[in-house]
Design a protein around this motif. Structure first.
Motif, short mmCIF file in Angstrom:
data_model
loop_
_atom_site.label_atom_id
_atom_site.label_comp_id
_atom_site.label_asym_id
_atom_site.label_seq_id
_atom_site.Cartn_x
_atom_site.Cartn_y
_atom_site.Cartn_z
N UNK A 176 -48.34 8.93 -40.71
CA UNK A 176 -48.85 7.54 -40.01
C UNK A 176 -47.66 6.95 -39.43
N UNK A 177 -46.52 6.79 -39.89
CA UNK A 177 -45.23 6.10 -39.24
C UNK A 177 -44.94 6.99 -37.96
N UNK A 178 -44.96 8.22 -38.03
CA UNK A 178 -44.79 9.36 -36.75
C UNK A 178 -45.49 9.00 -35.94
N UNK A 179 -46.86 8.70 -36.00
CA UNK A 179 -48.10 8.74 -35.04
C UNK A 179 -47.68 7.22 -34.55
N UNK A 180 -47.55 6.12 -35.09
CA UNK A 180 -47.20 4.84 -34.87
C UNK A 180 -45.96 4.82 -33.75
N UNK A 181 -45.00 5.72 -34.18
CA UNK A 181 -43.71 5.74 -33.31
C UNK A 181 -43.82 6.35 -31.94
N UNK A 182 -44.86 7.46 -32.01
CA UNK A 182 -45.11 8.22 -30.69
C UNK A 182 -45.93 7.39 -30.03
N UNK A 183 -47.19 6.82 -30.52
CA UNK A 183 -47.97 5.94 -29.79
C UNK A 183 -47.24 4.93 -29.04
N UNK A 184 -46.28 4.24 -29.58
CA UNK A 184 -45.58 3.12 -28.99
C UNK A 184 -44.82 3.74 -27.74
N UNK A 185 -44.06 4.88 -28.09
CA UNK A 185 -43.40 5.20 -26.87
C UNK A 185 -44.28 5.84 -25.58
N UNK A 186 -45.26 6.47 -26.02
CA UNK A 186 -46.45 6.97 -25.08
C UNK A 186 -47.16 5.69 -24.18
N UNK A 187 -47.33 4.42 -25.06
CA UNK A 187 -47.95 3.42 -24.58
C UNK A 187 -46.86 2.71 -23.65
N UNK B 239 -47.75 14.60 -17.70
CA UNK B 239 -46.63 13.68 -17.71
C UNK B 239 -46.83 13.08 -19.10
N UNK B 240 -47.99 12.86 -19.49
CA UNK B 240 -48.29 12.22 -20.80
C UNK B 240 -47.96 13.17 -21.97
N UNK B 241 -48.32 14.30 -21.69
CA UNK B 241 -48.16 15.44 -22.64
C UNK B 241 -46.69 15.60 -22.69
N UNK B 242 -45.77 15.63 -21.88
CA UNK B 242 -44.42 15.72 -22.04
C UNK B 242 -43.95 14.60 -22.67
N UNK B 243 -44.45 13.35 -22.41
CA UNK B 243 -44.00 12.10 -22.99
C UNK B 243 -44.13 12.12 -24.61
N UNK B 244 -45.41 12.81 -24.71
CA UNK B 244 -45.84 12.64 -26.18
C UNK B 244 -44.74 13.67 -27.08
N UNK B 245 -44.35 14.92 -26.27
CA UNK B 245 -43.66 15.72 -27.09
C UNK B 245 -42.34 15.02 -27.05
N UNK B 246 -41.79 14.55 -26.15
CA UNK B 246 -40.23 13.91 -26.20
C UNK B 246 -40.43 12.81 -27.13
N UNK B 247 -41.58 11.92 -27.24
CA UNK B 247 -41.48 11.07 -28.40
C UNK B 247 -41.61 11.48 -29.69
N UNK B 248 -42.15 12.74 -29.78
CA UNK B 248 -42.30 13.25 -31.15
C UNK B 248 -41.05 13.76 -31.79
#
Length: 101
Positions: A81-92, A60-69
């Motif tokens: 860096x901004x992409x990682x921040x965006x993905x982290x916020x969505x997965x968190x 589920x987290x793997x799928x969410x990280x892909x969807x967020x990416x």
């Protein structure tokens, strides 16, 4: 995804119920997320494919990280860096919705 493990430590709300006895310990969850590596295929400036090159151990987290990416990158956040921040916020946010698990 450097900040994701730190965000997960803060994820449970203060008034959230205690996790069930069978729930994994927070340090186990954080350890598995540190392993997560996402691979993307980009064509014409848009992400056209995504998968977990190294799984977090939670599909589920793997799928969410892909969807967020896909959402973040295709929305214009393309620098690392901004992409990682965006993905982290969505997965968190997903992890918070799941009660920190």
């Amino acid at each position: 995804m450097i900040l994701l493990p730190a965000l997960l430590l803060l994820a449970p709300a203060a008034n959230a119920p205690a996790p069930a006895a069978s729930a994994p310990a927070p340090d186990v969850v954080v350890t598995s997320l540190r392993k997560l590596r996402i691979a993307t295929q980009v064509d014409g400036g848009k992400v056209t494919g995504c998968h977990a090159r190294v799984s977090s151990g939670d599909e589920g987290i793997d799928r969410a990280a892909c969807a967020a990416t896909v959402t973040c990158f295709n929305g214009g956040v393309t620098q690392p860096e901004p992409l990682a921040d965006c993905v982290e916020a969505k997965v968190a946010a997903l992890v918070r919705e799941r009660g920190g698990q």
